[in-house]
Design a protein around this motif. Structure first.
Motif, PDB file in Angstrom:
ATOM      1  N   CYS A   1      47.929  48.740  48.088  1.00 57.96           N
ATOM      2  CA  CYS A   1      48.830  47.923  48.905  1.00 57.96           C
ATOM      3  C   CYS A   1      50.283  48.297  48.672  1.00 57.96           C
ATOM      4  O   CYS A   1      51.080  48.288  49.609  1.00 57.96           O
ATOM      5  N   LEU A   2      50.607  48.625  47.430  1.00 63.20           N
ATOM      6  CA  LEU A   2      51.974  49.093  47.172  1.00 63.20           C
ATOM      7  C   LEU A   2      52.264  50.290  48.062  1.00 63.20           C
ATOM      8  O   LEU A   2      53.307  50.366  48.729  1.00 63.20           O
ATOM      9  N   GLY A   3      51.344  51.223  48.100  1.00 65.85           N
ATOM     10  CA  GLY A   3      51.488  52.413  48.927  1.00 65.85           C
ATOM     11  C   GLY A   3      51.599  52.067  50.408  1.00 65.85           C
ATOM     12  O   GLY A   3      52.482  52.557  51.102  1.00 65.85           O
ATOM     13  N   TRP A   4      50.725  51.202  50.877  1.00 61.62           N
ATOM     14  CA  TRP A   4      50.753  50.808  52.288  1.00 61.62           C
ATOM     15  C   TRP A   4      52.060  50.110  52.647  1.00 61.62           C
ATOM     16  O   TRP A   4      52.606  50.298  53.717  1.00 61.62           O
ATOM     17  N   SER A   5      52.536  49.283  51.721  1.00 64.87           N
ATOM     18  CA  SER A   5      53.761  48.542  52.006  1.00 64.87           C
ATOM     19  C   SER A   5      54.942  49.489  52.113  1.00 64.87           C
ATOM     20  O   SER A   5      55.840  49.296  52.924  1.00 64.87           O
ATOM     21  N   LEU A   6      54.934  50.538  51.272  1.00 67.93           N
ATOM     22  CA  LEU A   6      56.059  51.463  51.276  1.00 67.93           C
ATOM     23  C   LEU A   6      55.959  52.489  52.391  1.00 67.93           C
ATOM     24  O   LEU A   6      56.939  52.804  53.056  1.00 67.93           O
TER      25      LEU A   6
ATOM     26  N   LEU B   1      44.515  41.133  57.132  1.00 69.87           N
ATOM     27  CA  LEU B   1      45.306  39.933  57.388  1.00 69.87           C
ATOM     28  C   LEU B   1      46.782  40.155  57.060  1.00 69.87           C
ATOM     29  O   LEU B   1      47.676  39.871  57.861  1.00 69.87           O
ATOM     30  N   PHE B   2      47.024  40.702  55.863  1.00 71.52           N
ATOM     31  CA  PHE B   2      48.412  40.883  55.425  1.00 71.52           C
ATOM     32  C   PHE B   2      49.203  41.789  56.357  1.00 71.52           C
ATOM     33  O   PHE B   2      50.335  41.501  56.713  1.00 71.52           O
ATOM     34  N   TYR B   3      48.598  42.917  56.727  1.00 68.44           N
ATOM     35  CA  TYR B   3      49.375  43.908  57.454  1.00 68.44           C
ATOM     36  C   TYR B   3      49.393  43.702  58.959  1.00 68.44           C
ATOM     37  O   TYR B   3      50.066  44.418  59.667  1.00 68.44           O
ATOM     38  N   THR B   4      48.645  42.727  59.443  1.00 68.89           N
ATOM     39  CA  THR B   4      48.691  42.523  60.886  1.00 68.89           C
ATOM     40  C   THR B   4      49.148  41.124  61.280  1.00 68.89           C
ATOM     41  O   THR B   4      49.638  40.923  62.376  1.00 68.89           O
ATOM     42  N   ALA B   5      48.985  40.124  60.390  1.00 69.08           N
ATOM     43  CA  ALA B   5      49.243  38.759  60.845  1.00 69.08           C
ATOM     44  C   ALA B   5      50.254  37.959  60.027  1.00 69.08           C
ATOM     45  O   ALA B   5      50.964  37.123  60.567  1.00 69.08           O
ATOM     46  N   VAL B   6      50.317  38.210  58.731  1.00 68.03           N
ATOM     47  CA  VAL B   6      51.100  37.313  57.873  1.00 68.03           C
ATOM     48  C   VAL B   6      52.580  37.700  57.852  1.00 68.03           C
ATOM     49  O   VAL B   6      52.906  38.873  57.698  1.00 68.03           O
ATOM     50  N   PRO B   7      53.473  36.713  57.992  1.00 70.00           N
ATOM     51  CA  PRO B   7      54.895  37.011  57.818  1.00 70.00           C
ATOM     52  C   PRO B   7      55.150  37.489  56.380  1.00 70.00           C
ATOM     53  O   PRO B   7      54.557  36.957  55.452  1.00 70.00           O
TER      54      PRO B   7
END
Ligand code: TRP
Length: 452
Positions: free
Chosen positions: A103-108, A284-290
């Motif tokens: 997730c760290l990688g995806w977020s960056l 959920l995190f990467y498509t819907a959550v603020p």
């Protein structure tokens, strides 16, 4: 109390409950689970904490002192169960580390558009080297904490991080409830259909009630021994049970909303329900959550932390037996037990597809979706569905029958909350809980054909 909540709240709530609810087709299973929490879990939770608080000892010692030397065997069974649970629990705990990194990688660097959770998870669990390394890393972490002693460090961290985990879950829950599959998800969880329920599912619900509350192996006895004299056993136990149940329900509602909102996902999940936590959440995190980018790695970090507070309680039960009863030094006991358990964890880590033989052997138990294949699934089934209920049965007999009711009444009524009635508790611990567990075990053996 916080440490007890830390032990109870773990992968059982966030990882296991959602997927066994899915396997057992929801509604009726959830209802049986809730009944088991109230009728069996809560009375035994109170009993375990009480045993620890009155004797000021950990599992084996507490049983010997409160009731008699022969009861040490119930504690001994608990030590063995802790060993078994920790060996596969560590594997899943290791997964949280990897998804934190991912997730760290995806977020960056951005989340891939064509992300397929099923295949992504599938190729991860069959990678033997990674599986073993992750389990090893988590075991090393657990051993380190137990060597240093549970003391102030871990408690302070728990106090800071548990509320953070709750906060993220509430946020996730909020955005999951706006998804179009939310209604269907709640229906699946809360609308019982008893035609779907089998005896094996009933045992799994009861077994999970023990697992999620850390009951049936004396772990809560140890935490009870840390309570202050004037603190209420009943209030602490009630609080832990309520929080734990709430978290399991919220986590399940979140995950099922995601699954029912993207039809493709449910077929991917069906191939590996055990990976549900790791397949639904990134979506959920990467498509819907603020602020999902920020929260995704944090979420897996916190899940990993929740797992750590559970693994240390499991290792502590095993190690403290050698420390208290065999005179082994804490450091030696923690490292030695950790090493032996890790050896079994390696077998578990390789049994989700990395090694063909281990992934199909020993095939003795049946689950709702067919034979439970592999070391990992077999040990999970053995520990939660058999060892914990049997240990729990021993504890009900110890606390309800062998212990004098004068002693238990005095302890339980001290500063007890108003909803508590000693008579009701005694009735449940003496009759309802043991008879329910025994009946279910008998029916599973007779009609459930749980093992071949
Ligand atoms: N209750 C923990 C969970 O839900 C697992 C656990 C920790 C446990 N300690 C235990 C289960 C002792 C049984 C006994 O993740």
């Amino acid at each position: 109390m916080l440490a007890a909540a830390g032990s109870a709240i773990g992968l059982g709530n966030l990882w296991k409950f959602p997927f066994i609810t899915w396997d057992n087709r929801g509604g009726a299973f959830v209802l049986v689970y809730l009944a088991a929490i109230v009728a069996v879990g809560l009375p035994i939770m109170i009993a375990e904490i009480m045993l620890g608080k009155t004797t000021q000892k950990s599992a084996v010692g507490a049983m010997r002192e409160a009731i008699g030397p022969r009861w040490g065997i119930v504690g001994g069974l608990g030590v063995f169960t802790g060993f078994v649970i920790l060996s596969y629990y560590t594997v899943v705990a290791g997964w949280t580390l990897r998804y934190f990194w991912k997730c760290l990688g995806w977020s960056l660097n951005g989340f891939p558009d064509a992300f397929e959770p099923g295949p992504h998870f599938g190729s991860f669990v069959v990678d033997g080297t990674t599986q073993v390394l992750l389990a090893g890393a988590f075991m090393a972490l657990t051993v380190t904490v137990v060597v240093l002693g549970i003391g102030r460090g871990i408690e302070r961290v728990t106090r800071a991080l548990m509320p953070a985990l709750f906060g993220i879950l509430i946020l996730l829950f909020g955005s999951a409830m706006t998804m179009q599959g939310a209604g269907e998800a709640l229906g699946f969880i809360f609308r019982p259909d008893f035609a779907e329920l089998e005896w094996g599912g009933v045992l799994e619900a009861v077994g999970h009630a023990f697992f999620t509350l850390s009951l049936g192996m004396g772990a809560m006895i140890t935490y009870g021994s840390y309570l202050q004299k004037k603190e209420s056993v009943v209030a602490a136990g009630g609080m832990v049970v309520a929080l734990d149940t709430l978290i399991a329900m919220v986590a399940t509602a979140i995950m099922f909303s995601v699954i029912f909102s993207s039809p493709g996902l449910s077929t991917q999940i069906s191939k590996s329900t055990a990976g549900m936590l790791f397949m639904t959440m990134p979506a959920l995190f990467y498509t819907a959550v603020p602020f999902g980018k920020l929260l995704a790695p944090l979420f897996y970090l916190l899940v990993g932390f929740a797992a750590l507070t559970s693994t240390i309680s499991l290792l502590e039960v095993v190690a403290s037996y050698f420390i208290d009863q065999r005179g082994v030094k804490r450091r030696t006991a923690a490292i030695g037990c950790g090493a032996v358990i890790f050896a079994v964890a390696v077998l578990c880590a390789l049994s989700n597809g990395a090694h063909a033989g281990l992934s199909s052997w020993p095939a003795i138990f049946h689950g709702p979706t067919g034979i439970k294949a592999g070391v990992f699934n077999t040990l999970d089934h053995l520990a939660s569905n058999w060892l914990l209920p049997i240990g729990g049965l021993g504890l009900t007999l110890a606390a309800g029958w062998a212990l004098s009711s004068k002693a238990s009444r005095a302890e339980l009524e001290r500063n007890a909350p108003r909803w508590f009635s000693y008579g009701v508790w005694l009735f449940f611990i003496r009759f309802v809980a043991p008879i329910a567990v025994l009946t279910i075990l008998v029916f599973v053996i007779a009609f459930g054909r749980d093992f071949s």
